[in-house]
Design an enzyme around this catalytic site. Sequence first.
Site, PDB file in Angstrom:
ATOM      1  N   ASP A 196      -5.030   5.042 -15.604  1.00 32.63           N
ATOM      2  CA  ASP A 196      -6.064   4.336 -14.848  1.00 32.63           C
ATOM      3  C   ASP A 196      -5.473   3.712 -13.586  1.00 32.63           C
ATOM      4  O   ASP A 196      -4.824   2.662 -13.649  1.00 32.63           O
ATOM      5  CB  ASP A 196      -6.679   3.257 -15.750  1.00 32.63           C
ATOM      6  CG  ASP A 196      -7.880   2.567 -15.117  1.00 32.63           C
ATOM      7  OD1 ASP A 196      -8.082   2.702 -13.897  1.00 32.63           O
ATOM      8  OD2 ASP A 196      -8.612   1.884 -15.849  1.00 32.63           O
ATOM      9  N   LYS A 249       0.840  -1.198   0.000  1.00 29.86           N
ATOM     10  CA  LYS A 249       0.000   0.000   0.000  1.00 29.86           C
ATOM     11  C   LYS A 249       0.874   1.246   0.000  1.00 29.86           C
ATOM     12  O   LYS A 249       0.581   2.229  -0.696  1.00 29.86           O
ATOM     13  CB  LYS A 249      -0.920  -0.020   1.217  1.00 29.86           C
ATOM     14  CG  LYS A 249      -1.986   1.072   1.213  1.00 29.86           C
ATOM     15  CD  LYS A 249      -1.555   2.315   1.959  1.00 29.86           C
ATOM     16  CE  LYS A 249      -2.689   3.352   2.005  1.00 29.86           C
ATOM     17  NZ  LYS A 249      -2.277   4.617   2.647  1.00 29.86           N
TER      18      LYS A 249
END
Length: 423
Positions: free
Chosen positions: A276, A260
């Site tokens: 994206d 993360k």
Amino acid sequence: MTAQQPALNVPRKIYQMSVDERLRYLVDQGSLSKESADAYRASIVDDAAARMSENVIGELVSPLAVVTDLLVNGEHCLVPMTTEEPSVVAAANHGARMATGGFAAASHRDGIYGQILLDSNDRFDWRRLTAHVPELIRLVARQFASLSMRGGGLTNIDMHEDGLTCELLVKVGTAEAMGANIVNSILECMVHDIESVFPQLNAVMAIVSNYPSQLVDVETRVPFAQLGKDRERNALIAHNIARMADFAERSPYRAVTNNKGIMNGVDAVVAACGNDTRAVEAACHQLAALSGRYMPLSHWSVDDDAQHLVGTMRLALPIGAVGGAIASRSAIMRNMELMGSPNVKRLGEIIAATGLANNLAALHALAGEGIQHGHMRLQAAQTAIAVGATADETPQLVSRMVAASEYSESWAAEQLADMRDGR
């Protein structure tokens, strides 16, 4: 006889309305105040935004920050980051400064995948479709000649049959574009031909896959001397970083948090460059799980002889340097200009290096003063803004919050009032 009732004023579907019509409709429905509707309308600073999505009523602007000196493959570059999280930008800059030798990166782009799932009746011989594959390749080359001229095109078709079902796994080189739309168009072209030639077959689906295929490898070597001012403690920090990296390979609880932190930096650059983030996230997390266990994307080790901390990472980056939102938004074009107008390989290498810089800074903080120390100082600035501190008041209020280790909005509001009373 009663008078005829007037027809109800049934509005058009909201996606058929203009932005102004949508906002008026929401006000009329009681969903928005007139003041809020006006604020939404005023938030649109780029008229192209109103055409880029559906049911647009406003524009949400995120901060655009910059990594001031990231060294990738011997070239210095500025890197735009779109994020509301100040610690992400601070970490990228800190990691870039520690990695004085820079980042060595290599992009591997041989295409992205698409899938066609076919059903057949019980009399169909899949060898007939196998024999037709060369014609499918020729068909795509004819219909999508412009892609071939740009260095892309269909590179491979694999068939995986299972009784009455068959999967075609198609790989397409997408040149400088991310390529999801062109892959879907190629798949639709193939399906139309297959169903025309073989009426016994029915396409259940034809869709691009986000399976990791566009990969970037990145490495950095950080001198112990860059980890702090104390030589002996620097060696300890380096070994603690390596220990945490090893622990992440054994603990999925740690691995997902490690990843993360990497994606904090990656997503911020991907978004700033009009790409994206969801596709990149999906591909990277699948890459992390390819072994059957969820693993860290980065790996760190210590070279005691050379007094270096060594970090390596492989990322999946299905991105483009053209197409999509890039050409349609002037802000994205400016961000690409800021980076030196990179081609897609260079862009991937810069993004990967930023992710590894973020990872380095996070691990350095964990191994040193702890992640919360610097993080909370940055969060304090956001809290100060939230309670209404001006630009002149914010530094003093932040200092009070850090000194007292108090970061709640209520406490900050009390301190701000006290500061103003004191003046």
